[in-house]
Write a protein that holds these residues in place. Structure first.
Motif, PDB file in Angstrom:
ATOM      1  N   VAL A 143       0.587  -0.649  -0.324  1.00  0.00           N
ATOM      2  CA  VAL A 143      -0.154   0.152   0.265  1.00  0.00           C
ATOM      3  C   VAL A 143       0.756   1.718   0.187  1.00  0.00           C
ATOM      4  N   PRO A 144       0.206   2.173  -0.747  1.00  0.00           N
ATOM      5  CA  PRO A 144       1.731   3.983  -0.965  1.00  0.00           C
ATOM      6  C   PRO A 144       1.267   4.090   0.194  1.00  0.00           C
ATOM      7  N   ILE A 145       2.580   5.062   0.880  1.00  0.00           N
ATOM      8  CA  ILE A 145       2.266   5.364   1.956  1.00  0.00           C
ATOM      9  C   ILE A 145       2.377   6.891   1.767  1.00  0.00           C
ATOM     10  N   GLU A 146       1.724   7.245   1.942  1.00  0.00           N
ATOM     11  CA  GLU A 146       2.623   9.736   1.065  1.00  0.00           C
ATOM     12  C   GLU A 146       2.472   9.823   3.082  1.00  0.00           C
ATOM     13  N   VAL A 147       3.638  10.632   2.855  1.00  0.00           N
ATOM     14  CA  VAL A 147       4.414  10.916   4.782  1.00  0.00           C
ATOM     15  C   VAL A 147       5.018  12.875   3.789  1.00  0.00           C
ATOM     16  N   GLU A 148       5.084  13.060   4.921  1.00  0.00           N
ATOM     17  CA  GLU A 148       5.633  14.253   4.589  1.00  0.00           C
ATOM     18  C   GLU A 148       7.141  14.462   5.878  1.00  0.00           C
ATOM     19  N   ARG A 149       8.565  14.740   5.026  1.00  0.00           N
ATOM     20  CA  ARG A 149       9.606  14.186   5.821  1.00  0.00           C
ATOM     21  C   ARG A 149      10.486  15.485   5.625  1.00  0.00           C
ATOM     22  N   GLN A 150      10.878  16.341   6.509  1.00  0.00           N
ATOM     23  CA  GLN A 150      11.572  17.768   6.101  1.00  0.00           C
ATOM     24  C   GLN A 150      10.665  18.266   5.124  1.00  0.00           C
ATOM     25  N   GLY A 151       9.713  19.027   5.490  1.00  0.00           N
ATOM     26  CA  GLY A 151       8.586  19.869   4.384  1.00  0.00           C
ATOM     27  C   GLY A 151       8.805  19.198   3.310  1.00  0.00           C
ATOM     28  N   GLN A 152       9.212  18.125   3.151  1.00  0.00           N
ATOM     29  CA  GLN A 152       8.907  17.367   1.290  1.00  0.00           C
ATOM     30  C   GLN A 152       7.490  16.292   1.457  1.00  0.00           C
ATOM     31  N   ARG A 153       7.058  16.237   0.499  1.00  0.00           N
ATOM     32  CA  ARG A 153       6.123  14.932   0.668  1.00  0.00           C
ATOM     33  C   ARG A 153       6.465  13.669  -0.460  1.00  0.00           C
ATOM     34  N   VAL A 154       6.713  12.554   0.351  1.00  0.00           N
ATOM     35  CA  VAL A 154       7.533  11.414   0.620  1.00  0.00           C
ATOM     36  C   VAL A 154       6.803   9.884  -0.068  1.00  0.00           C
ATOM     37  N   THR A 155       6.747   9.357  -0.712  1.00  0.00           N
ATOM     38  CA  THR A 155       5.652   8.174  -0.753  1.00  0.00           C
ATOM     39  C   THR A 155       6.954   6.857  -0.689  1.00  0.00           C
ATOM     40  N   VAL A 156       6.175   5.880   0.106  1.00  0.00           N
ATOM     41  CA  VAL A 156       7.219   4.601   0.234  1.00  0.00           C
ATOM     42  C   VAL A 156       5.876   3.929   0.309  1.00  0.00           C
ATOM     43  N   THR A 157       6.227   3.335  -0.509  1.00  0.00           N
ATOM     44  CA  THR A 157       5.330   1.117  -0.194  1.00  0.00           C
ATOM     45  C   THR A 157       5.667   0.381   0.978  1.00  0.00           C
ATOM     46  N   ALA A 158       4.820  -0.074   1.826  1.00  0.00           N
ATOM     47  CA  ALA A 158       4.909  -0.643   3.301  1.00  0.00           C
ATOM     48  C   ALA A 158       4.196  -1.779   2.806  1.00  0.00           C
TER      49      ALA A 158
END
Length: 394
Positions: free
Chosen positions: A227-242
């Motif tokens: 499932v793709p999970i979008e997170v905010e990391r250090q002011g940027q949007r990053v999508t990872v798959t968990a």
């Protein structure tokens, strides 16, 4: 309602759907709570949140369970009276009565009996093994099918409405908890997906998750699948798959993250909106869990009324909003559980009434009563087994 207490524990357990966090309404933490609640902060405990004195921490949860039973049976009682049915007895507990009261001019006896965790409303004409006068307008047996459906449904519905009342009180007293950042548990699904401590989850599978409820439902609906999970990391949007797992290591949970929540006070309007929404969110989560249990993708984690009292006692120590929120969850669970189509539960009675409504033919009332009796024996057997392990502390 009494039947529901016997089997309620099949839906409880220590596994957290998201992570190792055992946060509860008010920001408290517990080892074992109802499955639909773990890992899911609801209401935040403000600085003035009232904490229950230690000597009362078991008495108040027991009284709380009694209130939920009274609310459930009051739903049946009020609906029956609204449709002109004669209520013979309203009992809290069973066995020898400790207290009886019959208002002047009323046909109903109100009583408190010796053995707790049981409540019932006796409506004239419900027992098919007793003679019923076809001309008796106060008999359940002579009421319209819609009146009987409404009377049976009113018990679970009362629990659902009361859950909103409890959630409103929890939010009003303690505010709400909002997730800020996550802490990733080593060796978890989150760690494997390269989520990082400090990330803020913004969306799951492309759908924004603005609160814990939406996040829990989104994760539990996608166990054992990427499932793709979008997170905010250090002011940027990053999508990872968990890949949240249905069989996490002990203390981890499906995703394997802990939330670092903040307390936010809410006004009456927002508390009302949240209180209306929360029971629906928890009910949806519970339905997802039930589906996984029935398909064998998840094992039941058992805890009965005794275990619930222990957990509620810990919640009471942590603050009023924690306690109120937990009982809002329990009230929601009682509603959903009672609607299951298992003999002895309200849901099973509604199945028979639905058959009558569709076919315009009454099912065999004595056969139905016998099925309910068997279901009650099964549920109480489960109650005894679960209570044994609750007493032993599992």
């Amino acid at each position: 309602c009494s039947a529901a207490w016997a089997g309620l524990g099949a839906l409880a357990g220590p596994d957290c759907p998201l992570g190792a966090d055992r946060s509860l309404p008010g920001g408290g933490r517990m080892g074992v709570v109802l499955r639909v609640s773990v890992g899911r902060p609801v209401a935040g405990a403000g600085g003035g949140d009232y904490k229950v004195p230690a000597p009362m921490k078991y008495l108040i949860p027991i009284l709380g369970l009694a209130v939920l039973m009274i609310v459930h049976e009051a739903g049946h009682h009020l609906s029956a009276r609204f449709f002109g049915m004669r209520v013979v007895k309203f009992s809290i507990g069973f066995g020898p009565p400790l207290f009886k009261f019959q208002p002047k001019g009323s046909t109903t006896i109100y009583q408190v009996a010796l053995i707790p965790f049981i409540a019932y409303v006796q409506i004239a004409g419900m027992n098919p093994f007793e003679e019923s006068d076809p001309a008796d307008k106060g008999s359940y047996a002579n009421a319209t099918v819609l009146a009987r459906i409404a009377t049976i449904f009113a018990g679970p519905f009362a629990n659902y409405l009361f859950a909103s009342v409890l959630f409103f009180a929890a939010f009003t007293v303690g505010g709400k908890l909002q997730p800020t950042a996550i802490k990733v548990v080593a060796g978890s699904a989150a760690a494997a997906a390269h989520l990082q401590t400090g990330d803020q989850i913004r969306a799951v599978a492309g759908k924004p998750t603005d609160n814990f409820g939406e996040l829990v439902v989104a994760i539990r609906a996608r166990l054992d699948q990427p499932v793709p999970i979008e997170v905010e990391r250090q002011g940027q949007r990053v999508t990872v798959t968990a890949t949240p797992t249905s069989k996490p290591a002990k203390g981890q949970g499906a995703l394997g993250v802990e939330f670092l929540p903040v307390h936010v006070k809410v006004g009456v309007v927002e508390a009302t909106k949240l209180a209306i929404k929360e029971p629906a969110v928890f009910a949806a989560t519970m339905v997802v869990d039930l589906g996984r249990l029935l398909t064998g993708r998840e094992k039941p984690q058992l805890a009965g009324p005794i275990g619930i009292v222990k957990d509620a006692a810990r919640a009471a120590e942590q603050g009023a909003s924690v306690f109120l929120g937990l009982f809002g969850i329990i009230s929601t669970v009682l509603c959903v559980f009672n609607l299951l189509p298992f003999p002895a539960l309200d849901g099973s009675r509604l199945v028979f009434l639905g058959y009558e409504l569709i076919t315009r033919r009454r099912p065999n009332a004595k056969l139905e009563a016998q099925l309910h009796a068997v279901g009650l024996v099964v549920l109480f057997s489960l109650f005894l087994v679960v209570s044994f392990f609750d007493i032993r502390g599992r």
